[in-house]
Design a protein around this motif. Structure first.
Motif, PDB file in Angstrom:
ATOM      1  N   GLU A 251       1.009  -1.247   0.131  1.00  0.00           N
ATOM      2  CA  GLU A 251       0.031   0.031  -0.035  1.00  0.00           C
ATOM      3  C   GLU A 251       0.723   1.385   0.007  1.00  0.00           C
ATOM      4  O   GLU A 251       0.509   2.369  -0.042  1.00  0.00           O
ATOM      5  N   GLY A 252       2.136   0.877   0.064  1.00  0.00           N
ATOM      6  CA  GLY A 252       2.945   2.221   0.131  1.00  0.00           C
ATOM      7  C   GLY A 252       3.614   2.651   1.392  1.00  0.00           C
ATOM      8  O   GLY A 252       4.138   3.683   1.802  1.00  0.00           O
ATOM      9  N   CYS A 253       3.211   1.891   2.451  1.00  0.00           N
ATOM     10  CA  CYS A 253       3.483   2.276   3.947  1.00  0.00           C
ATOM     11  C   CYS A 253       5.180   1.721   4.325  1.00  0.00           C
ATOM     12  O   CYS A 253       5.369   0.571   3.705  1.00  0.00           O
ATOM     13  N   GLY A 254       5.724   2.697   4.763  1.00  0.00           N
ATOM     14  CA  GLY A 254       7.004   2.244   5.257  1.00  0.00           C
ATOM     15  C   GLY A 254       7.909   3.132   6.113  1.00  0.00           C
ATOM     16  O   GLY A 254       6.855   3.914   6.909  1.00  0.00           O
ATOM     17  N   ARG A 255       9.174   3.183   6.139  1.00  0.00           N
ATOM     18  CA  ARG A 255       9.628   4.234   7.259  1.00  0.00           C
ATOM     19  C   ARG A 255       9.175   5.628   7.252  1.00  0.00           C
ATOM     20  O   ARG A 255       9.206   6.137   6.246  1.00  0.00           O
ATOM     21  N   GLY A 256       8.771   6.019   8.511  1.00  0.00           N
ATOM     22  CA  GLY A 256       8.450   7.370   8.580  1.00  0.00           C
ATOM     23  C   GLY A 256       6.891   7.622   8.446  1.00  0.00           C
ATOM     24  O   GLY A 256       6.149   8.577   8.769  1.00  0.00           O
ATOM     25  N   ASP A 257       6.105   6.454   7.778  1.00  0.00           N
ATOM     26  CA  ASP A 257       4.623   6.700   7.569  1.00  0.00           C
ATOM     27  C   ASP A 257       4.030   6.357   8.768  1.00  0.00           C
ATOM     28  O   ASP A 257       4.491   5.457   9.751  1.00  0.00           O
ATOM     29  N   VAL A 258       2.764   6.598   9.074  1.00  0.00           N
ATOM     30  CA  VAL A 258       1.787   6.207  10.183  1.00  0.00           C
ATOM     31  C   VAL A 258       0.838   5.432   9.726  1.00  0.00           C
ATOM     32  O   VAL A 258      -0.113   5.938   8.853  1.00  0.00           O
ATOM     33  N   VAL A 259       0.474   4.224  10.507  1.00  0.00           N
ATOM     34  CA  VAL A 259      -0.939   3.406  10.273  1.00  0.00           C
ATOM     35  C   VAL A 259      -1.561   3.742  11.546  1.00  0.00           C
ATOM     36  O   VAL A 259      -1.057   3.138  12.554  1.00  0.00           O
ATOM     37  N   GLN A 260      -2.685   4.188  11.537  1.00  0.00           N
ATOM     38  CA  GLN A 260      -3.585   4.304  12.824  1.00  0.00           C
ATOM     39  C   GLN A 260      -4.672   3.221  12.693  1.00  0.00           C
ATOM     40  O   GLN A 260      -4.861   2.642  11.720  1.00  0.00           O
ATOM     41  N   VAL A 261      -4.881   2.833  13.944  1.00  0.00           N
ATOM     42  CA  VAL A 261      -5.822   1.646  14.019  1.00  0.00           C
ATOM     43  C   VAL A 261      -6.983   2.177  15.208  1.00  0.00           C
ATOM     44  O   VAL A 261      -6.462   2.757  16.302  1.00  0.00           O
ATOM     45  N   MET A 262      -8.109   1.675  15.018  1.00  0.00           N
ATOM     46  CA  MET A 262      -9.307   2.272  15.924  1.00  0.00           C
ATOM     47  C   MET A 262     -10.096   0.621  16.320  1.00  0.00           C
ATOM     48  O   MET A 262     -10.937   0.364  15.557  1.00  0.00           O
TER      49      MET A 262
ATOM     50  N   THR B 194     -11.836  14.970  17.146  1.00  0.00           N
ATOM     51  CA  THR B 194     -10.736  14.397  17.702  1.00  0.00           C
ATOM     52  C   THR B 194     -10.059  13.380  16.928  1.00  0.00           C
ATOM     53  O   THR B 194      -8.939  13.320  16.785  1.00  0.00           O
ATOM     54  N   VAL B 195     -10.928  12.528  16.345  1.00  0.00           N
ATOM     55  CA  VAL B 195     -10.269  11.322  15.585  1.00  0.00           C
ATOM     56  C   VAL B 195      -9.628  12.134  14.268  1.00  0.00           C
ATOM     57  O   VAL B 195      -8.847  11.528  13.864  1.00  0.00           O
ATOM     58  N   ALA B 196     -10.489  12.941  13.651  1.00  0.00           N
ATOM     59  CA  ALA B 196      -9.977  13.557  12.499  1.00  0.00           C
ATOM     60  C   ALA B 196      -8.588  14.442  12.770  1.00  0.00           C
ATOM     61  O   ALA B 196      -7.810  14.406  12.009  1.00  0.00           O
ATOM     62  N   TYR B 197      -8.739  15.003  13.947  1.00  0.00           N
ATOM     63  CA  TYR B 197      -7.466  15.881  14.220  1.00  0.00           C
ATOM     64  C   TYR B 197      -6.305  14.740  14.266  1.00  0.00           C
ATOM     65  O   TYR B 197      -5.244  15.065  13.886  1.00  0.00           O
ATOM     66  N   VAL B 198      -6.626  13.603  14.985  1.00  0.00           N
ATOM     67  CA  VAL B 198      -5.274  12.795  15.068  1.00  0.00           C
ATOM     68  C   VAL B 198      -4.790  12.281  13.706  1.00  0.00           C
ATOM     69  O   VAL B 198      -3.753  11.831  13.468  1.00  0.00           O
ATOM     70  N   LEU B 199      -5.770  11.853  12.871  1.00  0.00           N
ATOM     71  CA  LEU B 199      -5.529  11.364  11.666  1.00  0.00           C
ATOM     72  C   LEU B 199      -4.751  12.331  10.810  1.00  0.00           C
ATOM     73  O   LEU B 199      -3.801  11.857   9.991  1.00  0.00           O
ATOM     74  N   GLU B 200      -5.090  13.672  10.896  1.00  0.00           N
ATOM     75  CA  GLU B 200      -4.380  14.756  10.026  1.00  0.00           C
ATOM     76  C   GLU B 200      -3.223  14.849  10.520  1.00  0.00           C
ATOM     77  O   GLU B 200      -2.182  15.043   9.911  1.00  0.00           O
ATOM     78  N   HIS B 201      -3.090  15.313  12.060  1.00  0.00           N
ATOM     79  CA  HIS B 201      -1.876  15.690  12.602  1.00  0.00           C
ATOM     80  C   HIS B 201      -0.731  14.541  12.273  1.00  0.00           C
ATOM     81  O   HIS B 201       0.437  14.883  12.180  1.00  0.00           O
TER      82      HIS B 201
END
Length: 501
Positions: A72-83, A115-122
């Motif tokens: 999916e293109g995720c690697g070093r420096g990328d963030v994957v969030q889980v809920m 707040t969830v939107a803030y976390v994802l964007e930040h």
């Protein structure tokens, strides 16, 4: 006889060896799950309802998730969030996300959409793995973002998680960190993301027993059916676990089962709670830490000599924040001006400070806050404490006005801002009110505008429409707010009033 040392220019002999692939590898907790797949291959790794997976199966699924994220293109420096709740998918994310080289973030499932939107964007999340039961929260959050992350859904009719994991190569292995300074997790002060236990259990071949929802019946069932030996939770969960342990013991005709060991943090356990826990066969250890220290960083290690103390005296000892645990580099109480350790006299106040590899790298995108937190040459917790002669630290007050309710950290500033949105609120202040069940709950003191007829029920309903349920005040007191000569609200006076309610 020849010494196996070659002297390099400018080096002392004992420090002259080169670092090579043969004698150095960056440390990562992923090595534990890799080893568990071999050493504990057929032992249970995850028990989630009726489903049980071994460590070999879990490792393969985690590798599949990691490879799918890389594709999916995720690697070093990328963030994957889980809920996610405490489920098998959460255990897999704890390993699978860092296996891709990316950084793991865990969104508190009790947050509101804004707040969830803030976390994802930040955090600039590339992917969000979320349980379908929270669609009503993450749906609006994603819709509010200009560049939302890819959504992978767990459960429900539109689930995509299993197909996503299957799209990865389970035999691909995983990406090891280039450097131990690479970020494994990014945590927002809404939560501490497992307290590190999903990463340590594979080291001993333990099993993660998942509870989607916490209840006495569910915990009692886990005690019996899954033969749980260790658990952890906020003080409110301790009370639920005591009920479960007592019920389990009663069902066995009063027979004491194997010792159940529980870790709790968020607030010192009261003496009465410790006595009830012991009677139910629950051995409770008090720990202390912050999101910035990845959860527990100290523990109140019991001393054998405490057994000779009265119940009240022993409870006082056991409620202290204690000493650094084995993985913590160090904890001390420092003078807030000089940074020097305070005397170990049990009276001189200072700020609890931490050093070591479990201390955060810093606050994401906030260099000023990072510098302020490390101003004493250690991480300054903001908690004021004393140090006793035995080296145990004990909090006496909080310099921040954080409310800890059911193990959740609640910002009074956020609540106050929400209440001030009401047209009839002139001014307000929020403090902690002691609560027998939750430990603390938010109590709002409100001055209304002239001529307003605002009542408690209306304001509470207003707050609940703007805040996550656990953040909304549970009580409101109307009247003039006590202030200093400069107009600053005297929160200490309000805390006294809240305790007397």
């Amino acid at each position: 006889m020849r010494a196996a040392i070659r002297l390099l220019s400018g080096e002392r002999p004992v420090n002259s060896f080169p670092k090579t692939a043969a004698n150095y590898r960056e440390l990562t907790p992923l090595s534990y799950v890799e080893r568990a797949a071999v050493v504990f291959d057929d032992s249970p790794a995850v028990v989630d309802g009726d489903a049980t997976r071994t460590w070999a199966e879990t490792f393969a699924r985690c590798c599949g998730l990691g490879d799918a994220l890389r594709r999916e293109g995720c690697g070093r420096g990328d963030v994957v969030q889980v809920m996610l709740d405490n489920t098998a998918e959460m255990v897999e994310a704890q390993h699978g996300v860092p296996m891709s080289g990316a950084t793991l973030g865990c969104v508190n499932t009790r947050l509101d959409a804004a707040t969830v939107a803030y976390v994802l964007e930040h955090s600039e999340a590339r992917v969000l793995v979320a349980d379908a039961r929270y669609a009503g929260t993450y749906g609006p959050a994603l819709a509010a973002l200009a560049n939302p992350p890819r959504l992978v859904v767990v459960g429900g009719p539109g689930a995509t998680y299993e197909a996503f994991v299957a799209s990865g190569d389970a035999g691909s292995g995983f990406v090891r960190p280039r450097d131990e300074w690479d970020a494994l997790a990014v945590n927002y002060t809404f939560h501490c993301n497992g307290w590190g236990f999903p990463w340590t259990l594979p080291a001993v071949g333990g099993a993660n027993v998942c509870l989607r929802d916490v209840s006495a019946d569910a915990i009692a069932d886990a005690f019996v059916a899954a033969r749980v030996t260790h658990l952890c939770g906020a003080p409110v969960v301790v009370r639920t676990a005591i009920e479960a342990a007592a019920a389990t013991r009663a069902a066995r005709g009063g027979e004491r089962a194997a010792p159940l060991r529980m870790m709790t943090g968020g607030a010192p356990p009261p003496a009465a709670t410790l006595r009830r826990a012991e009677a139910a066969g629950l051995d409770v250890t008090h720990v202390y830490g912050l999101t910035e220290t990845y959860g527990p960083a100290t523990l109140c290690q019991p001393r054998a000599k405490w057994a000779a103390l009265t119940d009240a005296a022993a409870a006082e000892k056991r409620s202290r924040q204690g000493v650094a645990h084995a993985a913590t580099g160090g904890v001390d109480v420092l003078d807030r001006d000089t940074g020097a350790p305070v005397p170990a006299d049990g009276a001189t106040m200072g700020e609890i400070c931490f050093r070591g590899n479990i201390v955060m790298k810093g606050y994401l995108k906030d260099a000023a806050a990072t510098a302020a937190a490390f101003r004493l040459g250690a991480f300054a917790s903001g908690d004021l404490a004393v140090k006793h002669a035995d080296g145990y630290v004990q909090i006496k007050d909080r310099s921040k006005d954080i409310i800890i309710s059911g193990g959740e950290n609640i910002s009074t500033v956020e609540i106050e801002a929400a209440l001030m949105e009401h047209d009839d609120v002139e001014e307000c202040a929020v403090v902690a009110r002691p609560d027998a069940h939750w430990g603390e709950t938010p109590c709002a003191f409100v001055e209304t505008r002239a001529g307003a007829t605002l009542d408690e029920a209306s304001l509470l309903a207003f707050a609940k429409g703007r805040l996550a349920g656990f953040k909304a005040p549970k009580s409101v007191v109307f009247g003039a707010l006590p202030k200093t000569s400069t107009g600053k609200i005297q929160k200490f006076a309000l805390r006294d009033r809240a305790r007397a309610l």
